[in-house]
Design an enzyme around this catalytic site. Structure first.
Site, short mmCIF file in Angstrom:
data_model
loop_
_atom_site.label_atom_id
_atom_site.label_comp_id
_atom_site.label_asym_id
_atom_site.label_seq_id
_atom_site.Cartn_x
_atom_site.Cartn_y
_atom_site.Cartn_z
N GLU A 57 -9.29 2.89 6.55
CA GLU A 57 -9.60 1.93 5.49
C GLU A 57 -10.59 0.88 5.97
OE1 GLU A 57 -5.01 2.23 5.47
OE2 GLU A 57 -6.66 2.81 6.80
N CYS A 80 -1.13 0.44 6.72
CA CYS A 80 -0.10 -0.18 7.55
C CYS A 80 0.04 -1.67 7.23
CB CYS A 80 -0.41 0.03 9.03
SG CYS A 80 -1.90 -0.79 9.61
#
Length: 370
Positions: A57, A80
């Site tokens: 990302e 995460c």
């Protein structure tokens, strides 16, 4: 293209991006990501290349820059939400200004497991979950297994004749299969974290178990089940010419380790024998998982393969059939188990696929678990 069809197409691209780092991210998962701007135009792609480096990302959002604001982020695994080797990806996603995030699967890691999605939603971001979830779980099956069981994903590769033999009665096996099949195996080694063999195979073949003729290929770690420590420090497995960070683990007994001579620095002698002096394979595999190995490719021989199957430790099979016949009962059998098994109890494969490799036939499938 719009709606669900677009989401699935973009998620397939995420999976392709993630796959490009196969064998290089352990103990992290394989993750790909891409960004569409507010007008629906693809503006950035990224993938996680290696543990310790930014996650997928972050690469995609950095490349997208201000064009991410108001747009959509696609990622095959939940971002995460905790500090590990890198900061939380969920915070970076929030800061980018995207309005929508499409997630392929929830992260099985208890430190994340829904917390990343919850953080995004709390920030006002629309999160759509489970696009191509089955495919996303398949890609990261090794990561999922290690998180949930503490064991690596174990695949068994065997190449044999039509009458089930892997070598002649003198133990010679080069070559049962053809060049296309051997190239396929090098491709497998390139994507698995570790290759496992038995001591008999190591002594008979003196293999390197490296990756050849693959552009940007990398050599896996090596492991040998050698309960009586027959392997010597001069074996090719103990000397890595590529100067990489890969190592060789030799699973043996405490007594053997105490009396062992000097081995090269990249060789690890690991105590893993059971009370009977045989390799405790669950213990050996657990050690591998604890040392950042998520996937193991076992390349035999027959006794090792049978022991792993009998212990219900094998997850997947790559079975290469060569169009040859020994017609010799003393030729080496592909599996050397000694337990009586009824037809009702024989192992069954699921998710089976077939592929021709030159003159050979590959049968691939997953072991049906009880």
């Amino acid at each position: 293209m719009q709606g669900r069809q677009l989401d699935e197409e973009m998620m397939r691209r995420c999976l392709q991006l993630a796959q490009s780092a196969a064998g290089r991210t352990s103990p992290n998962p394989l993750v790909g990501s891409l960004v569409l701007d507010s007008q629906g135009e693809l503006v950035a792609e990224g993938y996680h290349p290696k543990a310790g480096l930014p996650h997928a990302e972050v690469f995609a959002l950095e490349l997208a820059g201000k064009r991410a604001a108001g747009g959509t982020l696609y990622v095959n695994l939940e971002p995460c939400s905790h500090f590990g080797r890198t900061p939380p990806c969920a915070d970076r996603v929030i800061a980018s200004g995207v309005k929508r995030v499409i997630v392929g699967m929830q992260d099985p890691n208890p430190q994340v497991c829904g917390a990343g999605i919850a953080r995004l939603r709390a920030a006002g971001i629309t999160v759509d979950f489970s696009t191509l979830e089955k495919e996303c779980k398949e890609l990261n099956r090794a990561f999922v297994k290690r998180i949930q069981s503490g064991l690596p994903w174990l695949a068994l590769k065997m190449a044999c004749t039509l009458d089930g033999r892997i070598a002649d009665r003198q133990g010679k096996s080069r070559w049962i299969s053809g060049s296309e099949a051997r190239a396929f195996v090098h491709g497998l080694r390139n994507t698995y974290d570790c290759v496992l063999i038995g001591a008999a195979t190591a002594l008979a073949d003196d293999p390197e178990l490296n990756v050849r003729e693959i552009e940007s290929g990398r050599n896996p770690h090596r492991a040998v089940a050698d309960p009586t420590l027959r392997l010597s420090a001069s074996a090719r497995l103990c000397h890595h010419a590529d100067n990489s960070s890969s190592w060789t683990a030799i699973f043996t007994g405490a007594t053997q380790i105490k009396s062992a001579g000097a081995f090269p620095a990249q060789v690890k002698l690991i105590e893993a024998n059971d009370a009977a002096g045989r390799t405790d394979f669950a213990r050996a595999l657990r050690w591998l998982a604890e040392n950042d190995v998520q996937s193991v490719l076992c390349e035999g021989g027959g006794r090792l393969a049978a022991a792993l199957l009998e212990a219900n430790l094998v997850d997947e099979i790559y079975w290469i059939l060569a169009p040859r016949l020994f017609v010799d009962q003393s030729a080496r059998s592909v599996l050397s188990g000694d337990k009586a098994v009824s037809i009702q109890d024989c192992l069954q494969l699921d998710d089976i696929c077939y592929r021709q490799l030159g003159c050979d036939m590959l049968i691939q499938g997953k072991i049906r678990k009880p």
